[in-house]
Design a protein around this motif. Structure first.
Motif, PDB file in Angstrom:
ATOM      1  N   LEU A   1       0.872  -1.181   0.000  1.00  0.00           N
ATOM      2  CA  LEU A   1       0.000   0.000   0.000  1.00  0.00           C
ATOM      3  C   LEU A   1       0.902   1.222   0.000  1.00  0.00           C
ATOM      4  CD1 LEU A   1      -2.728   1.520   0.322  1.00  0.00           C
ATOM      5  CD2 LEU A   1      -2.437   1.276   2.800  1.00  0.00           C
ATOM      6  N   LEU A   2       0.815   2.001  -1.073  1.00  0.00           N
ATOM      7  CA  LEU A   2       1.593   3.231  -1.195  1.00  0.00           C
ATOM      8  C   LEU A   2       0.690   4.420  -0.887  1.00  0.00           C
ATOM      9  CD1 LEU A   2       3.469   2.515  -4.551  1.00  0.00           C
ATOM     10  CD2 LEU A   2       4.443   2.435  -2.253  1.00  0.00           C
ATOM     11  N   THR A   3       1.175   5.335  -0.045  1.00  0.00           N
ATOM     12  CA  THR A   3       0.429   6.563   0.241  1.00  0.00           C
ATOM     13  C   THR A   3       1.289   7.759  -0.146  1.00  0.00           C
ATOM     14  OG1 THR A   3      -0.742   5.520   2.091  1.00  0.00           O
ATOM     15  CG2 THR A   3      -0.767   7.926   1.983  1.00  0.00           C
ATOM     16  N   LEU A   4       0.796   8.543  -1.088  1.00  0.00           N
ATOM     17  CA  LEU A   4       1.493   9.735  -1.543  1.00  0.00           C
ATOM     18  C   LEU A   4       0.875  10.936  -0.833  1.00  0.00           C
ATOM     19  CD1 LEU A   4       2.047   7.551  -3.785  1.00  0.00           C
ATOM     20  CD2 LEU A   4       2.272   9.473  -5.381  1.00  0.00           C
ATOM     21  N   PHE A   5       1.563  11.445   0.168  1.00  0.00           N
ATOM     22  CA  PHE A   5       1.031  12.536   0.979  1.00  0.00           C
ATOM     23  C   PHE A   5       1.087  13.856   0.212  1.00  0.00           C
ATOM     24  CE2 PHE A   5       2.134   9.286   4.000  1.00  0.00           C
ATOM     25  CZ  PHE A   5       1.094   9.341   4.929  1.00  0.00           C
ATOM     26  N   GLY A   6      -0.027  14.582   0.284  1.00  0.00           N
ATOM     27  CA  GLY A   6      -0.118  15.871  -0.387  1.00  0.00           C
ATOM     28  C   GLY A   6      -0.602  15.789  -1.815  1.00  0.00           C
ATOM     29  N   VAL A   7      -0.919  14.584  -2.283  1.00  0.00           N
ATOM     30  CA  VAL A   7      -1.427  14.409  -3.654  1.00  0.00           C
ATOM     31  C   VAL A   7      -2.936  14.169  -3.555  1.00  0.00           C
ATOM     32  CG1 VAL A   7      -1.266  13.085  -5.783  1.00  0.00           C
ATOM     33  CG2 VAL A   7       0.782  13.498  -4.400  1.00  0.00           C
ATOM     34  N   ALA A   8      -3.709  15.174  -3.901  1.00  0.00           N
ATOM     35  CA  ALA A   8      -5.161  15.105  -3.744  1.00  0.00           C
ATOM     36  C   ALA A   8      -5.873  14.668  -5.016  1.00  0.00           C
ATOM     37  CB  ALA A   8      -5.704  16.466  -3.287  1.00  0.00           C
ATOM     38  N   ALA A   9      -5.144  14.535  -6.104  1.00  0.00           N
ATOM     39  CA  ALA A   9      -5.724  14.121  -7.384  1.00  0.00           C
ATOM     40  C   ALA A   9      -4.568  13.931  -8.364  1.00  0.00           C
ATOM     41  CB  ALA A   9      -6.712  15.175  -7.901  1.00  0.00           C
ATOM     42  N   GLY A  10      -4.900  13.400  -9.556  1.00  0.00           N
ATOM     43  CA  GLY A  10      -3.927  13.400 -10.633  1.00  0.00           C
ATOM     44  C   GLY A  10      -3.058  12.182 -10.792  1.00  0.00           C
ATOM     45  N   ILE A  11      -3.299  11.106 -10.045  1.00  0.00           N
ATOM     46  CA  ILE A  11      -2.535   9.881 -10.256  1.00  0.00           C
ATOM     47  C   ILE A  11      -2.955   9.285 -11.592  1.00  0.00           C
ATOM     48  CG2 ILE A  11      -2.008   7.566  -9.400  1.00  0.00           C
ATOM     49  CD1 ILE A  11      -0.866   9.773  -7.672  1.00  0.00           C
ATOM     50  N   GLY A  12      -1.983   9.060 -12.458  1.00  0.00           N
ATOM     51  CA  GLY A  12      -2.267   8.551 -13.801  1.00  0.00           C
ATOM     52  C   GLY A  12      -2.265   9.637 -14.847  1.00  0.00           C
ATOM     53  N   THR A  13      -2.356  10.894 -14.427  1.00  0.00           N
ATOM     54  CA  THR A  13      -2.315  12.012 -15.378  1.00  0.00           C
ATOM     55  C   THR A  13      -1.129  12.923 -15.074  1.00  0.00           C
ATOM     56  OG1 THR A  13      -3.893  13.213 -13.982  1.00  0.00           O
ATOM     57  CG2 THR A  13      -4.790  11.971 -15.864  1.00  0.00           C
ATOM     58  N   ASP A  14      -1.179  13.599 -13.919  1.00  0.00           N
ATOM     59  CA  ASP A  14      -0.067  14.471 -13.526  1.00  0.00           C
ATOM     60  C   ASP A  14       1.091  13.679 -12.930  1.00  0.00           C
ATOM     61  OD1 ASP A  14      -1.532  16.778 -14.230  1.00  0.00           O
ATOM     62  OD2 ASP A  14      -2.514  16.796 -12.277  1.00  0.00           O
ATOM     63  N   VAL A  15       0.759  12.596 -12.241  1.00  0.00           N
ATOM     64  CA  VAL A  15       1.762  11.785 -11.548  1.00  0.00           C
ATOM     65  C   VAL A  15       1.590  10.326 -11.965  1.00  0.00           C
ATOM     66  CG1 VAL A  15       2.693  11.028  -9.326  1.00  0.00           C
ATOM     67  CG2 VAL A  15       1.758  13.342  -9.559  1.00  0.00           C
ATOM     68  N   ILE A  16       2.667   9.721 -12.412  1.00  0.00           N
ATOM     69  CA  ILE A  16       2.662   8.302 -12.749  1.00  0.00           C
ATOM     70  C   ILE A  16       3.490   7.565 -11.691  1.00  0.00           C
ATOM     71  CG2 ILE A  16       3.194   6.550 -14.483  1.00  0.00           C
ATOM     72  CD1 ILE A  16       1.073   8.593 -15.354  1.00  0.00           C
ATOM     73  N   VAL A  17       2.895   6.528 -11.100  1.00  0.00           N
ATOM     74  CA  VAL A  17       3.581   5.725 -10.091  1.00  0.00           C
ATOM     75  C   VAL A  17       3.768   4.322 -10.655  1.00  0.00           C
ATOM     76  CG1 VAL A  17       3.548   4.863  -7.719  1.00  0.00           C
ATOM     77  CG2 VAL A  17       2.474   7.067  -8.259  1.00  0.00           C
ATOM     78  N   GLU A  18       5.038   3.830 -10.649  1.00  0.00           N
ATOM     79  CA  GLU A  18       5.349   2.494 -11.146  1.00  0.00           C
ATOM     80  C   GLU A  18       6.139   1.724 -10.087  1.00  0.00           C
ATOM     81  OE1 GLU A  18       6.559   2.717 -15.643  1.00  0.00           O
ATOM     82  OE2 GLU A  18       7.285   4.537 -14.632  1.00  0.00           O
ATOM     83  N   ILE A  19       5.925   0.422 -10.051  1.00  0.00           N
ATOM     84  CA  ILE A  19       6.692  -0.432  -9.149  1.00  0.00           C
ATOM     85  C   ILE A  19       7.223  -1.645  -9.917  1.00  0.00           C
ATOM     86  CG2 ILE A  19       5.507   0.269  -7.031  1.00  0.00           C
ATOM     87  CD1 ILE A  19       3.777  -2.231  -7.269  1.00  0.00           C
ATOM     88  N   LYS A  20       8.310  -2.246  -9.398  1.00  0.00           N
ATOM     89  CA  LYS A  20       8.896  -3.413 -10.058  1.00  0.00           C
ATOM     90  C   LYS A  20       9.654  -4.263  -9.054  1.00  0.00           C
ATOM     91  CE  LYS A  20      12.445  -4.694 -13.487  1.00  0.00           C
ATOM     92  NZ  LYS A  20      11.704  -5.843 -14.059  1.00  0.00           N
ATOM     93  N   LEU A  21       9.412  -5.560  -9.087  1.00  0.00           N
ATOM     94  CA  LEU A  21      10.222  -6.520  -8.339  1.00  0.00           C
ATOM     95  C   LEU A  21      11.335  -6.988  -9.266  1.00  0.00           C
ATOM     96  CD1 LEU A  21       7.496  -8.765  -6.619  1.00  0.00           C
ATOM     97  CD2 LEU A  21       8.959  -7.066  -5.519  1.00  0.00           C
ATOM     98  N   PRO A  22      12.585  -6.720  -8.915  1.00  0.00           N
ATOM     99  CA  PRO A  22      13.684  -7.146  -9.792  1.00  0.00           C
ATOM    100  C   PRO A  22      13.613  -8.645 -10.102  1.00  0.00           C
ATOM    101  CG  PRO A  22      14.504  -5.678  -8.095  1.00  0.00           C
ATOM    102  CD  PRO A  22      13.081  -5.978  -7.744  1.00  0.00           C
ATOM    103  N   THR A  23      13.736  -8.972 -11.363  1.00  0.00           N
ATOM    104  CA  THR A  23      13.706 -10.334 -11.932  1.00  0.00           C
ATOM    105  C   THR A  23      12.343 -11.001 -11.841  1.00  0.00           C
ATOM    106  OG1 THR A  23      14.339 -11.599  -9.938  1.00  0.00           O
ATOM    107  CG2 THR A  23      16.151 -10.634 -11.251  1.00  0.00           C
ATOM    108  N   GLN A  24      11.352 -10.343 -11.210  1.00  0.00           N
ATOM    109  CA  GLN A  24      10.064 -11.002 -11.003  1.00  0.00           C
ATOM    110  C   GLN A  24       8.931 -10.384 -11.827  1.00  0.00           C
ATOM    111  OE1 GLN A  24       9.892 -13.859  -8.878  1.00  0.00           O
ATOM    112  NE2 GLN A  24      12.081 -13.480  -9.239  1.00  0.00           N
ATOM    113  N   THR A  25       8.969  -9.071 -12.010  1.00  0.00           N
ATOM    114  CA  THR A  25       7.890  -8.399 -12.730  1.00  0.00           C
ATOM    115  C   THR A  25       8.468  -7.365 -13.681  1.00  0.00           C
ATOM    116  OG1 THR A  25       7.589  -6.525 -11.223  1.00  0.00           O
ATOM    117  CG2 THR A  25       6.469  -8.582 -10.641  1.00  0.00           C
TER     118      THR A  25
END
Length: 550
Positions: free
Chosen positions: A454-478
């Motif tokens: 669970l990721l919580t971006l403090f101070g971001v009230a909107a815009g995930i996917g438009t203004d802000v892109i968040v990506e994650i990756k497990l090395p060698t797994q994903t």
């Protein structure tokens, strides 16, 4: 019937000529044969009646007069040198006293009005100011014996000069032989001299001798000038640098020099620290006393009218977790009676950032770049340390997002767009005019095997996917998984661009909460780490902090 007065206070009535019945005024009766009513019988009866009589009101003798006005206060402070002012013996210029008064018009009152003072039907009240009688009121002449069993009707009544007001006179303890008086002492601007004044209230003409209050001391401060800072400036002296995204800040331990000038700080009276320097969080509050090494223009003790000049007062940035892009100092002048309008130093564009490294394996604060990874980091690497890989003194690359100040006392992740060359300390970073996506990368470290985060971006009230892109990756797994796209088990998580969002993004409280899944993969197989990449598409959003449920 005839009366016999005992000791000037008690009275007996002779009721029966034959038996010599003696009745105390308030109802006590003693009956004796007529021929026994002599001095020898009266004196013992006097002692008995003394025991039976209720207590009298308190005496004035040695008691303190009290201030009647709710708005009048005795203030503590120091006394300036002034040839025109009077001083109490032992409390000369430079002395610290607790009896400074600013009001020229005020009232004092006799002590503890509920229980004092006695003798309201006897003698005179005399007001003495600076060892000279100012006024008097004749209590005995105004007392009406026919009203002694209740309250006198003549109060309130003023003395001839109006300096004494008898507020009330009445029997005390429900006993007419006890008369309590309450009085006020009235002062106007013409009564007091500049500086020290002594007030004493006397009750004269008493059978047991005159009574006198204790001395009411006051130092009358006649100044009408307002303590003022006529100049204030702050300059950066030494720098203990803190670097963040190629920008140099004055960090903890840096010093600032302050110059100031204050007037009317020593007119009649003063406080030990007549100027307080404060301002942005991170500049500790500093007080400046007359004996401070930075002060000039003052005698010892200070003389009325002298100007306090401060040159190079050293302030060390010792408070942690401070951040500002315009460090300015605020000066507050004061005297024994309070504080006065502040003055702020002009902007010298001083950058201050005293935050240390608050990042952890599971929290990203953006105060330090110790956990930051270069964008060309090998995303399949599972063993290389993920701290200490970034040089904060280097200018940002074209695709790098900035760690820096997003508000007073707050760092965050932001889109680089400012020219820092006009600021102090000296800087070469000029990010004005930059365009395109800006990114930041780090790894979160799991203490145990995890299959989601669970990721919580403090101070971001909107815009995930438009203004802000968040990506994650497990090395060698994903692959690089997009946190704004829903997870699809049919598509899996092996390729870049797949979704990992579970449910919907919540913006409750002005923060973006993103629940993700690794699609059956886990951190154990990825070396216990999860890469997180943030892309800022524009300058619409800043991120205060990223937290996890790890």
């Amino acid at each position: 019937m005839s009366r016999t007065k005992l000791s000037g206070i008690r009275q007996l009535q002779e009721g029966n000529e034959a038996t010599g019945t003696l009745r105390y005024d308030e109802g006590y009766e003693l009956t004796h044969p007529r021929d026994l009513v002599t001095k020898e019988t009266i004196d013992p009866m006097q002692s008995v009646l003394d025991e039976l009589a209720p207590a009298d009101a308190d005496t004035l003798n040695g008691k303190a007069l009290t201030i009647y006005n709710a708005t009048t206060t005795k203030f503590p402070g120091y006394l300036s040198t002034d040839p025109a002012a009077a001083y109490k013996a032992g409390d000369t210029a430079g002395a610290q006293v607790a009896y400074i008064i600013k009001d020229a018009e005020f009232n004092l009152e006799t002590p503890t009005p509920a229980t004092a003072i006695n003798g309201g039907d006897k003698g005179k009240l005399e007001l003495w100011l600076n060892a000279a009688k100012l006024d008097e009121f004749d209590l005995s002449a105004n007392f009406d014996v026919d009203l002694k069993t209740g309250n006198q009707t003549y109060p309130p009544a003023n003395s001839t000069n109006g300096k004494l007001t008898v507020v009330s006179v009445g029997k005390y303890n429900n006993f007419s032989a006890r008369q309590k008086v309450v009085a006020r002492l009235n002062f106007t601007p013409t009564d007091l001299r500049k500086g020290y004044n002594s007030v004493v209230l006397k009750h004269t003409g008493m059978t047991g001798g005159d009574q006198s209050s204790s001395v009411f001391d006051l130092f009358y401060d006649t100044s009408t000038d307002t303590p003022t800072l006529t100049a204030l400036d702050a300059a950066l002296q030494t720098v203990s640098p803190k670097w963040l995204s190629g920008v140099q800040y004055a960090g903890a331990g840096s010093t600032i020099l302050v110059d100031a000038e204050g007037t009317a700080l020593y007119d009649n009276t003063y406080v030990q620290d007549p100027i307080t320097l404060s301002g942005f969080h991170g500049a500790p509050t500093a007080t400046v006393a007359p004996a401070d090494a930075s002060v000039s223009g003052l005698s010892n003790p200070p003389v009325v009218g002298e100007v306090m000049t401060i040159v190079d007062k050293l302030i060390t940035l010792s408070t942690a977790n401070a951040a500002t892009k315009d460090a300015r100092i605020t000066g507050t002048p004061k005297d024994p009676f309070g504080t006065y309008p502040t003055r702020q130093s002009p902007s010298n564009k001083i950058l201050v950032n005293t935050f240390g490294n608050r990042d952890t394996n599971t929290v990203w604060h953006f105060d330090s770049e110790d956990y930051r990874l270069p964008l060309n980091w090998d995303s399949e690497d599972k063993t290389t340390p993920v701290t200490g890989q970034w040089n904060s003194q280097l200018l940002l690359g074209a695709a790098d997002a900035q760690f820096g100040i997003i508000g007073d006392n707050e760092n965050g992740l932001l889109y680089p767009a400012e020219n820092f060359t006009p600021y102090l300390p000296a800087n070469t970073a000029n990010y004005a005019g930059r365009t395109g996506d800006k990114q930041a990368l780090r790894a979160f470290i799991a203490a145990s095997s995890k299959q989601s985060i669970l990721l919580t971006l403090f101070g971001v009230a909107a815009g995930i996917g438009t203004d802000v892109i968040v990506e994650i990756k497990l090395p060698t797994q994903t692959g690089w998984l997009l946190c704004h796209l829903p997870y699809d088990s049919a598509l899996g998580v092996a390729a870049d661009g797949r979704g990992c969002l579970v449910g919907a993004i919540s913006y409750a409280g002005g923060n973006a909460a993103i629940q993700t899944t690794f699609g059956g993969k886990n951190t154990f197989a990825a070396g216990g780490r999860l890469l997180c990449r943030i892309t800022l598409k524009n300058g619409n959003r800043t991120i205060k902090q990223i937290g996890t449920d790890w």
